[in-house]
Design a protein around this motif. Structure first.
Motif, PDB file in Angstrom:
ATOM      1  N   TYR A  55      -6.730   5.605  -4.286  1.00  0.00           N
ATOM      2  CA  TYR A  55      -7.639   4.464  -4.045  1.00  0.00           C
ATOM      3  C   TYR A  55      -9.106   4.813  -4.291  1.00  0.00           C
ATOM      4  O   TYR A  55     -10.003   4.152  -3.770  1.00  0.00           O
ATOM      5  CB  TYR A  55      -7.452   3.937  -2.605  1.00  0.00           C
ATOM      6  CG  TYR A  55      -6.093   3.325  -2.385  1.00  0.00           C
ATOM      7  CD1 TYR A  55      -5.818   2.027  -2.791  1.00  0.00           C
ATOM      8  CD2 TYR A  55      -5.063   4.057  -1.793  1.00  0.00           C
ATOM      9  CE1 TYR A  55      -4.564   1.467  -2.601  1.00  0.00           C
ATOM     10  CE2 TYR A  55      -3.797   3.511  -1.597  1.00  0.00           C
ATOM     11  CZ  TYR A  55      -3.561   2.214  -2.004  1.00  0.00           C
ATOM     12  OH  TYR A  55      -2.317   1.668  -1.828  1.00  0.00           O
ATOM     13  N   GLY A  56      -9.341   5.879  -5.065  1.00  0.00           N
ATOM     14  CA  GLY A  56     -10.704   6.361  -5.283  1.00  0.00           C
ATOM     15  C   GLY A  56     -11.658   5.310  -5.841  1.00  0.00           C
ATOM     16  O   GLY A  56     -12.829   5.272  -5.471  1.00  0.00           O
ATOM     17  N   GLU A  87     -16.875   2.348   6.277  1.00  0.00           N
ATOM     18  CA  GLU A  87     -15.432   2.507   6.019  1.00  0.00           C
ATOM     19  C   GLU A  87     -14.670   1.327   6.622  1.00  0.00           C
ATOM     20  O   GLU A  87     -13.729   0.802   6.022  1.00  0.00           O
ATOM     21  CB  GLU A  87     -14.924   3.801   6.652  1.00  0.00           C
ATOM     22  CG  GLU A  87     -15.527   5.067   6.104  1.00  0.00           C
ATOM     23  CD  GLU A  87     -14.923   6.303   6.772  1.00  0.00           C
ATOM     24  OE1 GLU A  87     -14.335   7.121   6.069  1.00  0.00           O
ATOM     25  OE2 GLU A  87     -15.034   6.440   8.010  1.00  0.00           O
ATOM     26  N   LEU A 127     -10.269  -2.402   1.733  1.00  0.00           N
ATOM     27  CA  LEU A 127      -8.909  -1.875   1.913  1.00  0.00           C
ATOM     28  C   LEU A 127      -8.478  -1.802   3.377  1.00  0.00           C
ATOM     29  O   LEU A 127      -7.287  -1.782   3.675  1.00  0.00           O
ATOM     30  CB  LEU A 127      -8.827  -0.444   1.355  1.00  0.00           C
ATOM     31  CG  LEU A 127      -8.588  -0.232  -0.134  1.00  0.00           C
ATOM     32  CD1 LEU A 127      -8.663   1.262  -0.441  1.00  0.00           C
ATOM     33  CD2 LEU A 127      -7.242  -0.785  -0.576  1.00  0.00           C
ATOM     34  N   TRP A 179      -6.285   5.039   2.191  1.00  0.00           N
ATOM     35  CA  TRP A 179      -6.908   6.204   1.547  1.00  0.00           C
ATOM     36  C   TRP A 179      -7.031   7.381   2.520  1.00  0.00           C
ATOM     37  O   TRP A 179      -7.470   8.455   2.162  1.00  0.00           O
ATOM     38  CB  TRP A 179      -8.269   5.849   0.959  1.00  0.00           C
ATOM     39  CG  TRP A 179      -9.407   5.646   1.929  1.00  0.00           C
ATOM     40  CD1 TRP A 179     -10.385   6.563   2.223  1.00  0.00           C
ATOM     41  CD2 TRP A 179      -9.715   4.468   2.695  1.00  0.00           C
ATOM     42  NE1 TRP A 179     -11.279   6.024   3.127  1.00  0.00           N
ATOM     43  CE2 TRP A 179     -10.892   4.739   3.430  1.00  0.00           C
ATOM     44  CE3 TRP A 179      -9.132   3.207   2.835  1.00  0.00           C
ATOM     45  CZ2 TRP A 179     -11.477   3.801   4.291  1.00  0.00           C
ATOM     46  CZ3 TRP A 179      -9.710   2.278   3.687  1.00  0.00           C
ATOM     47  CH2 TRP A 179     -10.854   2.567   4.400  1.00  0.00           C
ATOM     48  N   LYS A 180      -6.610   7.174   3.748  1.00  0.00           N
ATOM     49  CA  LYS A 180      -6.687   8.217   4.775  1.00  0.00           C
ATOM     50  C   LYS A 180      -5.289   8.616   5.229  1.00  0.00           C
ATOM     51  O   LYS A 180      -4.346   7.840   5.079  1.00  0.00           O
ATOM     52  CB  LYS A 180      -7.463   7.693   5.983  1.00  0.00           C
ATOM     53  CG  LYS A 180      -8.925   7.466   5.673  1.00  0.00           C
ATOM     54  CD  LYS A 180      -9.688   6.986   6.881  1.00  0.00           C
ATOM     55  CE  LYS A 180     -11.164   6.830   6.549  1.00  0.00           C
ATOM     56  NZ  LYS A 180     -11.902   8.099   6.509  1.00  0.00           N
ATOM     57  N   TYR A 225       0.829  -1.205   0.000  1.00  0.00           N
ATOM     58  CA  TYR A 225       0.000   0.000   0.000  1.00  0.00           C
ATOM     59  C   TYR A 225       0.864   1.256   0.000  1.00  0.00           C
ATOM     60  O   TYR A 225       1.924   1.285   0.625  1.00  0.00           O
ATOM     61  CB  TYR A 225      -0.802   0.067   1.312  1.00  0.00           C
ATOM     62  CG  TYR A 225      -2.070  -0.751   1.412  1.00  0.00           C
ATOM     63  CD1 TYR A 225      -2.728  -1.259   0.307  1.00  0.00           C
ATOM     64  CD2 TYR A 225      -2.626  -0.968   2.680  1.00  0.00           C
ATOM     65  CE1 TYR A 225      -3.914  -1.978   0.470  1.00  0.00           C
ATOM     66  CE2 TYR A 225      -3.806  -1.680   2.848  1.00  0.00           C
ATOM     67  CZ  TYR A 225      -4.450  -2.191   1.734  1.00  0.00           C
ATOM     68  OH  TYR A 225      -5.613  -2.884   1.890  1.00  0.00           O
ATOM     69  N   ASN A 252      -6.633  14.177   0.463  1.00  0.00           N
ATOM     70  CA  ASN A 252      -7.312  15.044  -0.505  1.00  0.00           C
ATOM     71  C   ASN A 252      -6.401  16.216  -0.872  1.00  0.00           C
ATOM     72  O   ASN A 252      -6.205  17.132  -0.076  1.00  0.00           O
ATOM     73  CB  ASN A 252      -8.629  15.557   0.102  1.00  0.00           C
ATOM     74  CG  ASN A 252      -9.472  16.297  -0.906  1.00  0.00           C
ATOM     75  OD1 ASN A 252      -8.970  16.739  -1.938  1.00  0.00           O
ATOM     76  ND2 ASN A 252     -10.756  16.435  -0.608  1.00  0.00           N
ATOM     77  N   VAL A 310     -13.010   3.545  -2.853  1.00  0.00           N
ATOM     78  CA  VAL A 310     -13.560   4.245  -1.686  1.00  0.00           C
ATOM     79  C   VAL A 310     -14.446   5.447  -1.996  1.00  0.00           C
ATOM     80  O   VAL A 310     -15.259   5.848  -1.152  1.00  0.00           O
ATOM     81  CB  VAL A 310     -12.438   4.693  -0.697  1.00  0.00           C
ATOM     82  CG1 VAL A 310     -11.628   3.511  -0.215  1.00  0.00           C
ATOM     83  CG2 VAL A 310     -11.532   5.748  -1.320  1.00  0.00           C
ATOM     84  N   ASN A 324      -9.631  11.891   4.883  1.00  0.00           N
ATOM     85  CA  ASN A 324      -9.291  11.215   3.636  1.00  0.00           C
ATOM     86  C   ASN A 324      -8.212  12.031   2.930  1.00  0.00           C
ATOM     87  O   ASN A 324      -8.259  13.264   2.946  1.00  0.00           O
ATOM     88  CB  ASN A 324     -10.530  11.123   2.737  1.00  0.00           C
ATOM     89  CG  ASN A 324     -11.591  10.228   3.332  1.00  0.00           C
ATOM     90  OD1 ASN A 324     -11.270   9.162   3.861  1.00  0.00           O
ATOM     91  ND2 ASN A 324     -12.842  10.664   3.279  1.00  0.00           N
ATOM     92  N   PHE A 346      -7.796  10.564  -2.552  1.00  0.00           N
ATOM     93  CA  PHE A 346      -7.924   9.312  -1.803  1.00  0.00           C
ATOM     94  C   PHE A 346      -6.640   8.476  -1.908  1.00  0.00           C
ATOM     95  O   PHE A 346      -6.668   7.248  -1.902  1.00  0.00           O
ATOM     96  CB  PHE A 346      -9.127   8.482  -2.269  1.00  0.00           C
ATOM     97  CG  PHE A 346     -10.459   9.163  -2.072  1.00  0.00           C
ATOM     98  CD1 PHE A 346     -10.921   9.483  -0.804  1.00  0.00           C
ATOM     99  CD2 PHE A 346     -11.257   9.497  -3.177  1.00  0.00           C
ATOM    100  CE1 PHE A 346     -12.150  10.116  -0.622  1.00  0.00           C
ATOM    101  CE2 PHE A 346     -12.483  10.130  -3.000  1.00  0.00           C
ATOM    102  CZ  PHE A 346     -12.934  10.437  -1.721  1.00  0.00           C
ATOM    103  N   ASN A 347      -5.511   9.176  -2.073  1.00  0.00           N
ATOM    104  CA  ASN A 347      -4.213   8.512  -2.161  1.00  0.00           C
ATOM    105  C   ASN A 347      -4.153   7.499  -3.306  1.00  0.00           C
ATOM    106  O   ASN A 347      -3.389   6.533  -3.252  1.00  0.00           O
ATOM    107  CB  ASN A 347      -3.881   7.822  -0.822  1.00  0.00           C
ATOM    108  CG  ASN A 347      -2.387   7.674  -0.586  1.00  0.00           C
ATOM    109  OD1 ASN A 347      -1.580   8.363  -1.212  1.00  0.00           O
ATOM    110  ND2 ASN A 347      -2.022   6.781   0.313  1.00  0.00           N
TER     111      ASN A 347
END
Ligand code: MTE
Length: 334
Positions: A317-318, A213, A218, A244-245, A147, A283, A321, A281, A314-315
């Motif tokens: 990973y959209g 979530e 993930l 993603w966070k 990741y 952003n 997520v 998240n 979302f890093n």
């Protein structure tokens, strides 16, 4: 992350010189294994759904003293980027229970006793239970996933984590209709954690997620990295990883997982609600009040002329997520 008296910490973090020695060895070993299995292009492409799983966790443990942990790589979750060095990932840390300097956790976390360890799963669920860590490890097959991990401070790493989806645990404990959020509470034992004496945060460190979530595929309940058990400084024996966070959502050394009906208080949000939102998240379009979140420094890419990387929504990973936040104003729910 600290404002006020420890603001210097963030700035100082920028001048760490990262060693590349171990990582390259690990990465090349990984490539050799992939090539031997005839799968290098697939892993390099980021993995595709339905492909056979690869056993990659056979590479030499980067720390000869650490216990190895076997896991099959889940090719669907392998980000096609160079893995950060084991050395950087285990010596450049945030774990304030062991001090606020990036080098403090690796220096001081030897006093943490990750075994025996119990995790109480409780609250709005049909099957509350105190899990022994050894039992938790056997709850579902362990997977290796590579990741991206983005810290709110503006740096990022790429890590081969080992764990299983938190959803596997959630399915077993069966949330009731009242369970809307999940709270993670971590160890706060001054006899093991010298940083607890410093009331920087309201100990114990606490984090939370909305139930959907927490169920997202993930969300990884994590027990290892680089083919071995989690080093203490990375949150032994069990932590969350939520790619993603921002990194602070990924609570380390968890002792309680509590299902609740209301949004739980979380450590950084309580500390500075205007700086660290509950959702957090990744952003690039919503800046932290004191710095931009549009770009990031990849640890290990520290050359003077190395450009910063663009931070991805979302890093990156959209696809997995974004639907959870449809219709939400992400400036308000940052
Ligand atoms: N968990 C606890 N219990 N205490 C902490 O101070 N720091 C968070 C998160 N989890 C923290 C924690 C922050 S700010 C980050 S960026 C990540 O852990 C860092 O994880 P890493 O050191 O494994 O990269």
């Amino acid at each position: 992350m600290l404002i006020k008296r420890a603001q210097h910490i963030l700035l100082r973090g920028e001048d760490i010189a990262a060693s590349e020695i171990t990582p390259r060895a690990v990465f090349e070993q990984r490539r050799r294994l992939l090539a031997a299995a005839g799968m290098a292009p697939i892993a390099a492409a980021g993995g595709l759904l339905g492909l056979p799983r690869l056993a990659l966790a056979t590479y030499a443990s980067p720390d000869a003293r650490a216990a190895k942990l076997a896991a099959n790589t889940n090719a669907k979750f392998v980000v096609p980027e160079k893995v950060t060095s084991y050395k950087d990932v285990t010596t450049y840390n945030n774990f304030y229970e062991f001090g606020t300097d990036k080098a403090d956790p690796s220096r001081n976390a030897g006093t943490l006793r990750p075994h025996p360890w119990r995790v109480s799963v409780e609250g709005e669920i049909k099957n509350p239970k105190v899990y022994d860590i050894d039992e938790l490890l056997k709850l579902a097959p362990l997977e290796e996933r590579v990741y991206r991990h983005r810290c709110v401070e503006g740096w990022s790493i790429v890590v081969p984590w080992i764990g299983f989806p938190l959803a596997e645990l959630i399915k077993r404990v069966q949330p009731t209709g009242n369970a809307k959020f999940v709270q993670f509470i971590t160890l706060a034992d001054a006899s093991q954690m010298p940083g607890i004496a410093d009331p920087i945060l309201d100990w114990p460190y606490s984090e939370g997620l909305r139930l959907d979530e927490a169920m997202n595929p993930l969300a990884l309940l994590t027990v290892g990295l680089y083919g071995q058990v989690l080093p203490n400084q990375n949150g032994a024996p069990v932590r969350m990883v939520l790619p993603w966070k921002y990194g602070f959502k990924s609570a380390k050394s968890i002792v309680k997982i509590r299902f609740v009906d209301k949004q739980p208080p979380t450590s950084w949000n309580t500390y500075a609600p205007n700086e660290y939102g509950f959702y957090s998240n990744v952003n690039p379009n919503v800046d932290h009040p004191r710095w931009s979140q549009a770009t990031e420094r990849r640890i290990g890419e520290d050359g003077f002329f190395t450009p910063k990387r663009k931070t991805l929504m979302f890093n990156g990973y959209g696809n997995l997520v974004a639907s959870m936040y449809q219709g939400m104003d992400l400036r308000k729910y940052f």
